[in-house]
Structures are given as C-alpha cells and as structure tokens.
Design an enzyme around this catalytic site. Structure first.
Site, PDB file in Angstrom:
ATOM      1  N   HIS A 161       3.626   5.572 -12.753  1.00  0.00           N
ATOM      2  CA  HIS A 161       4.332   4.179 -12.957  1.00  0.00           C
ATOM      3  C   HIS A 161       3.356   2.963 -13.252  1.00  0.00           C
ATOM      4  O   HIS A 161       4.125   2.077 -13.550  1.00  0.00           O
ATOM      5  CB  HIS A 161       4.934   3.777 -11.533  1.00  0.00           C
ATOM      6  CG  HIS A 161       6.062   4.644 -10.987  1.00  0.00           C
ATOM      7  ND1 HIS A 161       7.482   4.823 -11.781  1.00  0.00           N
ATOM      8  CD2 HIS A 161       6.278   5.559  -9.878  1.00  0.00           C
ATOM      9  CE1 HIS A 161       8.064   5.747 -10.959  1.00  0.00           C
ATOM     10  NE2 HIS A 161       7.309   6.071 -10.091  1.00  0.00           N
ATOM     11  N   ASP A 197       8.626  14.360 -12.621  1.00  0.00           N
ATOM     12  CA  ASP A 197       8.837  13.548 -11.403  1.00  0.00           C
ATOM     13  C   ASP A 197      10.335  13.124 -11.301  1.00  0.00           C
ATOM     14  O   ASP A 197      10.901  12.847 -12.197  1.00  0.00           O
ATOM     15  CB  ASP A 197       8.104  12.483 -11.272  1.00  0.00           C
ATOM     16  CG  ASP A 197       7.900  11.774 -10.119  1.00  0.00           C
ATOM     17  OD1 ASP A 197       6.864  11.993  -9.119  1.00  0.00           O
ATOM     18  OD2 ASP A 197       8.783  10.792  -9.807  1.00  0.00           O
ATOM     19  N   HIS A 199      11.182  10.420 -10.484  1.00  0.00           N
ATOM     20  CA  HIS A 199      11.435   8.865 -10.992  1.00  0.00           C
ATOM     21  C   HIS A 199      10.989   8.817 -12.318  1.00  0.00           C
ATOM     22  O   HIS A 199      10.013   9.571 -12.912  1.00  0.00           O
ATOM     23  CB  HIS A 199      10.604   8.082 -10.146  1.00  0.00           C
ATOM     24  CG  HIS A 199      11.029   8.050  -8.623  1.00  0.00           C
ATOM     25  ND1 HIS A 199      10.420   8.767  -7.685  1.00  0.00           N
ATOM     26  CD2 HIS A 199      12.069   7.308  -7.996  1.00  0.00           C
ATOM     27  CE1 HIS A 199      10.869   8.539  -6.482  1.00  0.00           C
ATOM     28  NE2 HIS A 199      11.745   7.848  -6.695  1.00  0.00           N
ATOM     29  N   ASP A 286       9.129  15.300  -6.136  1.00  0.00           N
ATOM     30  CA  ASP A 286      10.156  14.680  -5.173  1.00  0.00           C
ATOM     31  C   ASP A 286      11.568  15.149  -5.638  1.00  0.00           C
ATOM     32  O   ASP A 286      12.502  14.298  -5.297  1.00  0.00           O
ATOM     33  CB  ASP A 286       9.866  13.192  -5.458  1.00  0.00           C
ATOM     34  CG  ASP A 286       9.364  12.328  -6.433  1.00  0.00           C
ATOM     35  OD1 ASP A 286       9.425  13.360  -7.649  1.00  0.00           O
ATOM     36  OD2 ASP A 286       9.012  11.533  -6.719  1.00  0.00           O
TER      37      ASP A 286
HETATM   38  C1  SP5 Z   1       5.204   8.484  -7.862  1.00  0.00           C
HETATM   39  C2  SP5 Z   1       6.286   8.089  -7.112  1.00  0.00           C
HETATM   40  O1  SP5 Z   1       7.276   9.044  -6.937  1.00  0.00           O
HETATM   41  N1  SP5 Z   1       6.613   6.961  -6.936  1.00  0.00           N
HETATM   42  C3  SP5 Z   1       8.172   6.546  -6.245  1.00  0.00           C
HETATM   43  C4  SP5 Z   1       8.022   5.125  -5.885  1.00  0.00           C
HETATM   44  C5  SP5 Z   1       9.427   4.875  -5.191  1.00  0.00           C
HETATM   45  N2  SP5 Z   1       9.180   3.568  -4.656  1.00  0.00           N
HETATM   46  C6  SP5 Z   1      10.752   3.135  -4.115  1.00  0.00           C
HETATM   47  C7  SP5 Z   1      11.545   4.201  -3.709  1.00  0.00           C
HETATM   48  C8  SP5 Z   1      13.096   3.620  -3.200  1.00  0.00           C
HETATM   49  C9  SP5 Z   1      13.851   4.484  -2.819  1.00  0.00           C
HETATM   50  N3  SP5 Z   1      14.933   4.014  -1.919  1.00  0.00           N
HETATM   51  C10 SP5 Z   1      15.250   5.081  -0.848  1.00  0.00           C
HETATM   52  C11 SP5 Z   1      16.589   5.790  -1.223  1.00  0.00           C
HETATM   53  C12 SP5 Z   1      16.647   7.210  -0.756  1.00  0.00           C
HETATM   54  N4  SP5 Z   1      17.963   7.826  -1.215  1.00  0.00           N
HETATM   55 ZN    ZN Z   2       8.495   9.913  -7.956  1.00  0.00          ZN
END
Ligand code: SP5
Ligand code: ZN
Length: 344
Positions: A161, A197, A199, A286
């Site tokens: 990120h 990942d 995300h 994840d």
């Molecule tokens: C490296 C990495 O995996 N970073 C991820 C950062 C995520 N940060 C905020 C995530 C917000 C998720 N909200 C929770 C909802 C669960 N369904």
């Molecule tokens: Zn992630």
C-alpha cells in the site's frame, strides 16, 4: 527454500487501530511472524536467515528523499513535542485542498505523507521497515543472481500500500517495488509483480504505472466495496509507456477458490505473455476464509494450489509477505504456498 527474516521486524509494534468504530489491538503485529516462523520450522522448509545490509540507494530508487527523511525522524519529532505512544495523522488533502506544499509542523507532515488512520509511526517503525526492505533486497539478490530459484522474504511491516511518498494500509516502504526495481537495476529487462493480497496493491500500482519494465497484476476485493477504496478497478491499465502493463482483477465479496483460481490463471497467463524474467509475489494471505479483514473464502488447502500454479511460470520467484491476519492459521497458509511451489 531459504527464508529471509530480520529480527528488527519486532521493533514495529503498533498499539491499536480504529476498526468498526472502536479501538482494538492492532491486527498487524509481530505475532504474525511468530506464527509463520513456527510453521516453517515444523515443516522443515529450510533455513531462516537474517538479511544483508544495504545502503539507502535501492530504497531511494522507489521512495522520495524527503519522504524517507520524514519516516526516519517522524517518531523522534513526535517525542520531542512531549508526546508518547504512536504517531498519527490528523487530516488529508482531498479534492480541492492544497497538497503541493509540505507542511512545516509534524502533524501536517504526518498527514501529508499518509492516506489512512490505520498505520501509526511507532518508535521502531523506521528500523523495522528498513529491515523489511533489506530482506526483500536480499531475496532479490539471491533470485536475480541465479543463486536460488525461489526465496521467501518474510517482510514485516508489509509494503504494497505504500507509494513513492506516502504510507498507509500498515505499509511504509514498498518492499515488492524495491525488490522489483533492484532486479531491473541488476540487469533484468522485464519483471512482474503478482499481488495476491486481499487488498489492491495501490502503492505498487502507482509506483510502476508509467513503466513498461514492470507488469503489475493484482487479484483483490473490488475497491467499490473494500479497502483501499480509491484504486484497483479493472479499467486501470497503465499510462504512457506503461499502457497495458497494469492488470487489475477485482473480485466480488465472498469469492471462493473456483473464481479466485480462475483469476490466478488469468494473472499467470498475463505474466507469461509479458515475458517476465522474474516474478515478485506480493504474498498476502488475507484471502483466507477466517481472516478478520477479508470476505474471501479460500481454504488452507487452496494455498498449495496457489504455490503450484505460480511454480508453473518457471521463473525465478521471490515471495514477499504482505497481509494476513488470521494468526492461528497464518503459518500453515504461508507454508502451503511455499510447499505447493516446491512440489509444483
Ligand atoms: C497489507 C494489508 O493487508 N493492509 C490492509 C489494511 C486494511 N486496513 C483497513 C481495513 C478495513 C476493513 N474493515 C473491516 C471489515 C471487515 N469485513
Ligand atoms: Zn491485505
């Protein structure tokens, strides 16, 4: 398979994060590495070694000097203001606000150089982030030189990120980008970054968006519903010389192996068509069904298939840890990717 791990990862130890309207213990902590180390040892997967030391130059190939200087001093400046605990931003320069000047105050700078509230700068963040980049660089040297066909960089904090001059998403230095650039600087002409990942790897995408030397391919939750929300759509295909060298494969919430595995096939086909001479895998775990941040539904056995599919690309491969927060199963899932690769 050799694993590269810097003991300094444990210096980055955020206290808490704001999730669903509550402060909770930080998801991204040293316990993640402990889980993986234990599983690597149980599986007798190979030695775990400390990284080599590198100068700042390979990090400065990706990150701006003012940003790097800021990361190095931010927590010292925080303490000098009489504050304790972790340093957080305050406000962000969105639509119409001036983001072309670096504020003079620390609070302004923390805000200027970040994009979310989940990534504090702690006393040991710089030391840990630099050690993770060194682990990535060590792995790049090993696979780039042909000394090893595959290496696992157990990087923490993660990197995908982080862009050239901002942090967020638990990431400060972009380990995968630093590694990919060093492979190019050591003589390769085309490198692929395959980001699995949950995300979208917004930082890696933005770093290489105008490059034709790096193919960025990412399989991730649709940004219309999931973090990081503001990048990762399928119509982002690269720009200028890099047009056609960015492939986003966003998937709906609830995706399981049948659809995720099909996306991996597409990603691997694109990597082959690009002619990548080496693969850097941004290995987020994840996507697991019981990960607290994810809606995807991969099982532990699916990670064997991921490793085997990537092995079929038959290229020097550097796995770098990104996310993955189901700590109990995290080690098994990481080991399964690596075992799947070695058997595939
Ligand atoms: C490296 C990495 O995996 N970073 C991820 C950062 C995520 N940060 C905020 C995530 C917000 C998720 N909200 C929770 C909802 C669960 N369904
Ligand atoms: Zn992630």
């Amino acid at each position: 398979m050799r694993t590269i791990l810097a003991a300094e990862h444990a210096r980055h130890r955020p206290e808490q994060e704001f999730s669903r309207g509550r402060f909770v213990p930080a998801f991204e902590g040293p316990q993640r590495v402990d889980s993986i180390v234990e599983a690597l040892r149980d599986a007798q997967l190979g030695p775990i070694e400390a990284p080599e030391e590198f100068p700042l130059e390979p990090i400065l190939r990706i990150h701006g000097p003012a940003y790097v200087d800021f990361l190095e001093r931010a927590h010292r400046d925080w303490v000098a203001l009489g504050r304790s605990g972790d340093a957080y931003p305050v406000a962000w320069a969105i639509r119409g606000l001036r983001n072309d000047r670096v504020p003079q105050s620390l609070d302004g700078q923390l805000s200027h150089y970040s994009f979310d509230f989940a990534s504090p700068i702690t006393a040991g963040t710089w030391v840990a982030a630099r050690s993770a980049a060194n682990a990535a660089l060590t792995g790049a040297r090993l696979v780039g030189s042909g000394a090893e066909p595959v290496v696992f960089g157990l990087c923490r904090p993660p990197g995908h990120h982080a862009a050239s001059d901002y942090f967020g998403g638990y990431c400060y230095l972009n380990n995968a980008a630093v590694a990919a650039q060093s492979l190019l600087d050591e003589g390769m002409e085309r490198v692929a970054v395959l980001d699995v990942d949950y995300h979208h790897g917004n930082g890696t995408q933005s770093i290489f968006y105008r490059s034709r030397e790096v193919l960025f391919v990412s399989i991730h939750a649709d940004p219309a519903t999931d973090y990081p929300y503001f990048l990762g759509y399928a119509d982002e295909t690269g720009e200028a010389e890099g047009e056609g060298c960015n492939l986003n494969l966003p998937l709906a919430r609830g995706t399981d192996w049948s659809r995720w595995g099909a996306a991996l096939d597409r990603a691997c086909q694109a990597t082959t068509a690009f002619g990548a001479q080496a693969i850097v895998v941004s290995l987020g775990l994840d996507t697991f069904r019981s990960d607290p941040l994810s809606s995807f539904q991969l099982d532990s056995a699916d990670y064997l298939k991921i490793g085997a599919r990537i092995a079929r690309l038959a290229r020097p491969t550097l796995f770098l840890l990104e996310g993955g927060y189901a700590v109990r199963e995290l080690g098994l899932n990481a080991v399964n990717v690596l075992r799947g690769f070695e058997g595939g």
